[in-house]
Design a protein around this motif. Structure first.
Motif, PDB file in Angstrom:
ATOM      1  N   SER A  57       0.826  -1.206   0.000  1.00 49.02           N
ATOM      2  CA  SER A  57       0.000   0.000   0.000  1.00 49.02           C
ATOM      3  C   SER A  57       0.859   1.254   0.000  1.00 49.02           C
TER       4      SER A  57
ATOM      5  N   GLU B 281       2.860   0.595   9.306  1.00 48.82           N
ATOM      6  CA  GLU B 281       2.924  -0.511   8.333  1.00 48.82           C
ATOM      7  C   GLU B 281       4.348  -0.616   7.802  1.00 48.82           C
TER       8      GLU B 281
ATOM      9  N   ALA C 145       5.016  -0.743   3.880  1.00 46.45           N
ATOM     10  CA  ALA C 145       4.309   0.183   2.997  1.00 46.45           C
ATOM     11  C   ALA C 145       5.285   0.912   2.076  1.00 46.45           C
TER      12      ALA C 145
END
Length: 276
Positions: free
Chosen positions: A2, A22, A25
């Motif tokens: 992402s 995250e 990411a």
């Protein structure tokens, strides 16, 4: 993988926060907060990690962008801010004369700076300062930035944790285009919203009565003038609770009677950092 947009450059505290949220990411730096909001507003599935306030120095100043773009808040994240003095490999503290950083970084380390008689230089951000001195390679120049910046730009930590007050933290918001909220369960939640009142005497006082009657705790209530006007104000508000809780619903219904603009920004779990 992402996408997470941040303001600043690699090594910024926003970058550190994004990795904690995250680890894998794809972190994409933006020059300005405005650019972050524009990118995320136009891309489905992407998010941004944006600083909202600091425990010591207060609001960061993104409220007008929150009001303008009305992106959804998915989570909050409290990032411990540990400032370090970074210099060239092979240098020591006694070599340093000039120190570069964001104005907040300088102010949060003012005791250390005065003690060492450094000359301060204000720059746009902490990590950008680290990147700049890594390129100039001047032995007498140092930057105040994160340990991640030292790693990225191959600088030496001349002095760790130089901030005036230990335990300082910045509250970051994770925001995106899609609307999402967690199911109402047995957890601590925050409902975040903005509103603008009808123009009438004692409007704010009357509008907040529902929260007191229903026993709903407001954790944040701040007013901001709209579009450089001192006549029109909007309010940003956080409350303890989930929007599906009947007490919260009744409170917001009461508030709505007094509003000409009302928008829920997000419902999310309270960060456990709040319990510390």
């Amino acid at each position: 993988m992402s996408k997470i947009y941040i303001q600043g450059t690699f090594g910024a505290y926003s970058h550190l926060a994004a990795l904690e949220i995250e680890l894998n990411a794809e972190v994409i730096p933006c020059k300005t907060f405005d650019e972050c909001f524009v990118k995320v507003s136009s891309e489905s599935g992407s998010r941004m990690v944006i600083p909202e306030s600091n425990r010591i120095t207060g609001n960061i100043g993104i409220e007008y962008l929150i009001f303008k773009y009305r992106l959804n808040i998915y989570a909050e994240h409290f990032q411990i801010i540990e400032h370090n003095l970074l210099g060239q490999p092979g240098t020591s503290l006694k070599d340093i004369k000039d120190v570069f950083s964001h104005t907040q970084g300088l102010s949060q380390c003012s005791n250390f700076i005065k003690k060492n008689n450094f000359i301060e230089h204000v720059r746009a951000d902490t990590a950008g300062s680290a990147e700049a001195i890594s390129k100039t390679k001047i032995k007498s120049e140092a930057a105040i930035a994160s340990s991640l910046s030292a790693k990225i730009y191959k600088l030496k930590i001349l002095a760790p944790n130089i901030e005036n007050e230990k335990g300082n933290a910045t509250r970051f918001l994770v925001m995106g285009k899609e609307v999402y909220q967690p199911d109402f369960g047995d957890k601590k939640y925050i409902t975040s919203f903005l509103f603008k009142l009808k123009s009438k005497p004692a409007a704010l006082y009357q509008s907040l009565g529902g929260f007191a009657i229903n026993g709903v705790n407001l954790t944040k209530l701040q007013s901001y003038s709209e579009q450089n006007s001192f006549e029109s104000y909007f309010f940003l508000c956080d409350l303890d609770g989930h929007i599906e809780d009947p007490k919260v619903q009744k409170s917001l219904e009461e508030l709505g009677l007094h509003c000409r603009d009302f928008h829920v920004l997000g419902v999310f779990e309270a960060d456990k950092f709040r319990e510390k």
